[in-house]
Design a protein around this motif. Structure first.
Motif, PDB file in Angstrom:
ATOM      1  N   ARG A 132       0.828  -1.207   0.000  1.00  0.00           N
ATOM      2  CA  ARG A 132       0.000   0.000   0.000  1.00  0.00           C
ATOM      3  C   ARG A 132       0.862   1.256   0.000  1.00  0.00           C
ATOM      4  NH1 ARG A 132      -3.501  -2.936   3.591  1.00  0.00           N
ATOM      5  NH2 ARG A 132      -2.372  -2.072   5.347  1.00  0.00           N
ATOM      6  N   VAL A 133       1.907   1.283   0.824  1.00  0.00           N
ATOM      7  CA  VAL A 133       2.784   2.464   0.871  1.00  0.00           C
ATOM      8  C   VAL A 133       3.496   2.651  -0.459  1.00  0.00           C
ATOM      9  CG1 VAL A 133       4.879   3.384   1.946  1.00  0.00           C
ATOM     10  CG2 VAL A 133       3.087   2.397   3.367  1.00  0.00           C
ATOM     11  N   THR A 134       3.998   1.563  -1.030  1.00  0.00           N
ATOM     12  CA  THR A 134       4.713   1.641  -2.301  1.00  0.00           C
ATOM     13  C   THR A 134       3.801   2.133  -3.424  1.00  0.00           C
ATOM     14  OG1 THR A 134       6.196  -0.121  -1.608  1.00  0.00           O
ATOM     15  CG2 THR A 134       6.082   0.325  -3.957  1.00  0.00           C
ATOM     16  N   LEU A 135       2.590   1.611  -3.476  1.00  0.00           N
ATOM     17  CA  LEU A 135       1.652   2.060  -4.513  1.00  0.00           C
ATOM     18  C   LEU A 135       1.266   3.525  -4.342  1.00  0.00           C
ATOM     19  CD1 LEU A 135      -0.673  -1.044  -4.900  1.00  0.00           C
ATOM     20  CD2 LEU A 135       1.037  -0.198  -6.510  1.00  0.00           C
ATOM     21  N   ALA A 136       1.077   3.962  -3.102  1.00  0.00           N
ATOM     22  CA  ALA A 136       0.740   5.370  -2.861  1.00  0.00           C
ATOM     23  C   ALA A 136       1.888   6.282  -3.285  1.00  0.00           C
ATOM     24  CB  ALA A 136       0.404   5.578  -1.388  1.00  0.00           C
ATOM     25  N   LEU A 137       3.107   5.903  -2.951  1.00  0.00           N
ATOM     26  CA  LEU A 137       4.261   6.725  -3.341  1.00  0.00           C
ATOM     27  C   LEU A 137       4.458   6.727  -4.851  1.00  0.00           C
ATOM     28  CD1 LEU A 137       6.795   5.751  -0.544  1.00  0.00           C
ATOM     29  CD2 LEU A 137       5.578   7.914  -0.807  1.00  0.00           C
ATOM     30  N   ALA A 138       4.281   5.579  -5.487  1.00  0.00           N
ATOM     31  CA  ALA A 138       4.433   5.509  -6.942  1.00  0.00           C
ATOM     32  C   ALA A 138       3.368   6.351  -7.641  1.00  0.00           C
ATOM     33  CB  ALA A 138       4.356   4.058  -7.403  1.00  0.00           C
ATOM     34  N   THR A 139       2.166   6.312  -7.134  1.00  0.00           N
ATOM     35  CA  THR A 139       1.090   7.126  -7.710  1.00  0.00           C
ATOM     36  C   THR A 139       1.390   8.611  -7.553  1.00  0.00           C
ATOM     37  OG1 THR A 139      -0.511   5.391  -7.231  1.00  0.00           O
ATOM     38  CG2 THR A 139      -1.381   7.596  -7.621  1.00  0.00           C
ATOM     39  N   THR A 140       1.851   8.993  -6.374  1.00  0.00           N
ATOM     40  CA  THR A 140       2.181  10.401  -6.122  1.00  0.00           C
ATOM     41  C   THR A 140       3.292  10.877  -7.051  1.00  0.00           C
ATOM     42  OG1 THR A 140       1.533  10.155  -3.820  1.00  0.00           O
ATOM     43  CG2 THR A 140       2.944  12.034  -4.364  1.00  0.00           C
ATOM     44  N   VAL A 141       4.351  10.089  -7.168  1.00  0.00           N
ATOM     45  CA  VAL A 141       5.461  10.474  -8.043  1.00  0.00           C
ATOM     46  C   VAL A 141       5.003  10.504  -9.497  1.00  0.00           C
ATOM     47  CG1 VAL A 141       7.715   9.725  -8.913  1.00  0.00           C
ATOM     48  CG2 VAL A 141       7.278   9.751  -6.464  1.00  0.00           C
ATOM     49  N   GLY A 142       4.169   9.561  -9.890  1.00  0.00           N
ATOM     50  CA  GLY A 142       3.659   9.552 -11.261  1.00  0.00           C
ATOM     51  C   GLY A 142       2.826  10.774 -11.591  1.00  0.00           C
ATOM     52  N   VAL A 143       1.965  11.167 -10.676  1.00  0.00           N
ATOM     53  CA  VAL A 143       1.145  12.366 -10.898  1.00  0.00           C
ATOM     54  C   VAL A 143       2.026  13.611 -10.954  1.00  0.00           C
ATOM     55  CG1 VAL A 143      -0.596  13.851  -9.828  1.00  0.00           C
ATOM     56  CG2 VAL A 143      -0.981  11.395  -9.967  1.00  0.00           C
ATOM     57  N   LEU A 144       2.994  13.685 -10.060  1.00  0.00           N
ATOM     58  CA  LEU A 144       3.908  14.836 -10.091  1.00  0.00           C
ATOM     59  C   LEU A 144       4.728  14.864 -11.370  1.00  0.00           C
ATOM     60  CD1 LEU A 144       5.133  15.017  -6.397  1.00  0.00           C
ATOM     61  CD2 LEU A 144       3.614  16.587  -7.582  1.00  0.00           C
ATOM     62  N   TRP A 145       5.081  13.707 -11.890  1.00  0.00           N
ATOM     63  CA  TRP A 145       5.811  13.649 -13.148  1.00  0.00           C
ATOM     64  C   TRP A 145       4.962  14.210 -14.282  1.00  0.00           C
ATOM     65  CZ3 TRP A 145       4.939   9.946 -17.256  1.00  0.00           C
ATOM     66  CH2 TRP A 145       5.870  10.053 -18.296  1.00  0.00           C
ATOM     67  N   LEU A 146       3.672  13.852 -14.277  1.00  0.00           N
ATOM     68  CA  LEU A 146       2.780  14.366 -15.315  1.00  0.00           C
ATOM     69  C   LEU A 146       2.548  15.863 -15.180  1.00  0.00           C
ATOM     70  CD1 LEU A 146       0.088  11.542 -15.453  1.00  0.00           C
ATOM     71  CD2 LEU A 146       1.819  12.076 -17.169  1.00  0.00           C
ATOM     72  N   VAL A 147       2.442  16.344 -13.948  1.00  0.00           N
ATOM     73  CA  VAL A 147       2.130  17.759 -13.720  1.00  0.00           C
ATOM     74  C   VAL A 147       3.363  18.637 -13.862  1.00  0.00           C
ATOM     75  CG1 VAL A 147       1.326  19.406 -11.980  1.00  0.00           C
ATOM     76  CG2 VAL A 147       0.155  17.224 -12.257  1.00  0.00           C
ATOM     77  N   LEU A 148       4.463  18.228 -13.209  1.00  0.00           N
ATOM     78  CA  LEU A 148       5.649  19.085 -13.155  1.00  0.00           C
ATOM     79  C   LEU A 148       6.693  18.770 -14.223  1.00  0.00           C
ATOM     80  CD1 LEU A 148       6.205  19.101  -9.288  1.00  0.00           C
ATOM     81  CD2 LEU A 148       5.110  20.864 -10.671  1.00  0.00           C
ATOM     82  N   GLY A 149       6.796  17.515 -14.618  1.00  0.00           N
ATOM     83  CA  GLY A 149       7.857  17.111 -15.537  1.00  0.00           C
ATOM     84  C   GLY A 149       9.165  16.897 -14.788  1.00  0.00           C
ATOM     85  N   THR A 150      10.129  16.335 -15.484  1.00  0.00           N
ATOM     86  CA  THR A 150      11.391  15.994 -14.826  1.00  0.00           C
ATOM     87  C   THR A 150      12.339  17.183 -14.708  1.00  0.00           C
ATOM     88  OG1 THR A 150      12.341  15.272 -16.924  1.00  0.00           O
ATOM     89  CG2 THR A 150      11.304  13.594 -15.551  1.00  0.00           C
ATOM     90  N   GLY A 151      12.012  18.278 -15.308  1.00  0.00           N
ATOM     91  CA  GLY A 151      12.873  19.455 -15.232  1.00  0.00           C
ATOM     92  C   GLY A 151      12.669  20.274 -13.973  1.00  0.00           C
ATOM     93  N   SER A 152      11.685  19.926 -13.189  1.00  0.00           N
ATOM     94  CA  SER A 152      11.364  20.696 -11.997  1.00  0.00           C
ATOM     95  C   SER A 152      12.144  20.172 -10.791  1.00  0.00           C
ATOM     96  CB  SER A 152       9.860  20.599 -11.713  1.00  0.00           C
ATOM     97  OG  SER A 152       9.565  21.165 -10.464  1.00  0.00           O
ATOM     98  N   GLY A 153      12.647  21.091 -10.018  1.00  0.00           N
ATOM     99  CA  GLY A 153      13.315  20.708  -8.780  1.00  0.00           C
ATOM    100  C   GLY A 153      12.359  20.123  -7.759  1.00  0.00           C
ATOM    101  N   TRP A 154      11.103  20.565  -7.801  1.00  0.00           N
ATOM    102  CA  TRP A 154      10.092  20.029  -6.889  1.00  0.00           C
ATOM    103  C   TRP A 154       9.830  18.558  -7.163  1.00  0.00           C
ATOM    104  CZ3 TRP A 154       9.158  22.437  -2.655  1.00  0.00           C
ATOM    105  CH2 TRP A 154       9.266  23.818  -2.606  1.00  0.00           C
TER     106      TRP A 154
END
Length: 71
Positions: free
Chosen positions: A14-36
């Motif tokens: 559950r923790v791994t899936l939640a973290l992967a989902t969060t990182v995936g959404v941030l990747w879509l929103v921010l892209g890899t060029g963002s420091g955030w």
């Protein structure tokens, strides 16, 4: 013992899936060029590491006090 093992595995999943989902959404929103984004990836990795260590310690403590470690 299997109840604790199943609980630890389910919690880790559950923790791994939640973290992967969060990182995936941030990747879509921010892209890899963002420091955030990279700060979030580092934070997710640290959370994963600490969670895995805590669950392993809990599982080990249960194993030490369960019947299959005793003589």
């Amino acid at each position: 013992m299997w109840a604790v093992t199943g609980w630890a595995a389910a919690t880790w999943l559950r923790v791994t899936l939640a973290l992967a989902t969060t990182v995936g959404v941030l990747w879509l929103v921010l892209g890899t060029g963002s420091g955030w984004f990279w700060a979030a990836v580092l934070g997710a990795a640290l959370i994963e590491w600490k969670t895995t260590r805590a669950l392993a310690a809990e599982w080990g403590a249960e194993a030490r006090y369960s019947w299959w470690w005793t003589r």
